[in-house]
Scaffold this motif. Structure first.
Motif: not given
Ligand code: NAD
Ligand code: MG
Length: 360
Positions: A160-164
């Protein structure tokens, strides 16, 4: 909010961990694109959290489209994947579209695989809402679906490009799902950090009680441990295999019972108890440390008593494990609490371990 980083060169990405991050429009501004944002979620999670995520995306001028899937592992299939593609195509999603995977591991794995293959790859952001997905599946880039002949058999490594991670989403999680996530947390302590295991032992009651500051600690520690392993060995040619501690026995239990009977984390809890026994049989782990690990697993309301089957049933389900190479199973054992290693083990020793563990 805490920020960690998964270091994978040009595929590195941040993990944001905090409370009420779903409402943090400022945080989401970095994902604004000239194209549309797609929220992929399921019928259970959508009514709980999709409105808030949608509002944060819209606050940044994004067009938002929801793709809502049926809930359950049994829907982690080619057919459901196809409905994601249909949703993307019907809305004319282009290469700049971004997928936001909002849900547990099933949603993250499927939405991630859809992102990996739609137009040969579009961006995706993981927004895990179960403890298991926050401490395990959302980090590391394994995506995929099940095939009728095997779980997670079709997929791709795609980061992914980020994990929130919005910790407050855990407050609506059923108790059994919370415990299942805690099994993977214990695993991280057992394979990589004995002090973390001590901490889990001392704070088990608060964890069972959904204490958010304790949950934050286990999510942060787990993401640190998992991302360090993944950064060293993204595609599992070495140390990443340590993350399978408890999983060879666990998968046998999960499959042998029929999927859905035991949750994955429950099977892993029990699998860790057997793998700890194997570590004792090999002369690594002390009896005292094995018993301690089993007590910790039990305190978190996870089963440690394996179902009793024929030896051949156990061995056959274990050899179906995806991690077996040319029929030879590589076991993950503990040299001591906090220290794992990969080991080939003779069937005789596996059988005597299963006997001592009361499984056969
Ligand atoms: P799940 O996604 O099925 O979620 C469990 C249940 O909780 C579902 O019914 C879901 O709708 C519900 N739910 C989700 N968030 C909720 C919330 N905040 N409140 C109330 N209910 C909520 O299961 P899971 O345990 O999150 O993930 C299991 C999946 O993850 C499996 O398919 C497994 O193969 C996969 N997995 C992948 C990796 C990886 O590295 N990619 C690692 C471990 C597991
Ligand atoms: Mg697991």
């Amino acid at each position: 909010m805490k920020t960690l980083n998964v270091n994978l060169g040009d595929r590195s990405y941040p993990i944001f961990i905090g409370q009420d991050l779903l409402d943090d429009a400022q945080l989401f501004s970095q994902f604004a694109t000239s194209s549309a944002s797609f929220i992929v979620t399921n019928t259970t999670v959508e009514p709980l959290y999709a409105d808030r995520l949608e509002a944060s995306l819209k606050a940044n001028g994004q067009q938002v489209i929801r793709i809502v899937l049926p809930d359950g592992e049994s829907f982690k299939t080619w057919e459901t994947l196809q409905t994601i593609f249909t949703g993307l195509l019907e809305s004319n999603a282009d290469r700049k579209a971004t997928i936001f995977a909002l849900g547990g591991g099933v949603i993250g794995d499927m939405a991630g695989f859809a992102a990996a293959s739609y137009m040969r790859g579009i961006k995706f952001v993981q927004i895990p809402t179960t403890l298991l997905s926050q401490v395990d599946s959302s980090v590391g880039g394994k995506t995929g679906i099940n095939h009728p002949l095997g779980k997670n058999m079709i997929g791709a490594f795609y980061q992914p490009i980020a994990v929130i991670i919005d910790l407050k989403t855990l407050l609506t999680l059923p108790k059994r799902e919370l415990a299942a996530g805690l099994a993977e947390v214990v695993k991280h302590g057992a394979i990589a950090d004995h002090l973390f295991l001590d901490w889990i032992e001392s704070n088990a009651a608060a964890l069972n009680n959904y204490d958010l500051s304790c949950l934050e600690h286990v999510v942060v520690k787990s993401c640190e441990i998992k991302s360090a392993v993944v950064a060293q060995d993204e595609k599992e040619s070495g140390v990443r295999a340590h993350l399978n501690f408890g999983h060879t026995f666990g998968h046998a239990i999960e499959t042998g019972m029929g999927y859905g009977e035991w949750l994955h984390g429950e099977a892993v809890g029990c699998g860790m108890a057997i793998a700890a026994e194997l570590s004792v049989q090999l002369g690594y782990l002390s009896l005292e440390d094995k018993n301690r690990l089993i007590r910790i697993i039990q305190t978190l309301h996870l089963p440690t008593k394996a179902p009793q089957w024929d030896t051949s049933k156990y061995l056959s389900y274990m050899s179906h494990d995806k991690k077996a190479e040319s029929g030879q199973i590589k076991y993950i054992v503990l040299e001591e609490l906090g220290q794992a290693k990969v080991q080939k083990v003779d069937d005789d020793l596996v059988i005597s371990t299963l006997k001592v563990a009361g499984a056969i």
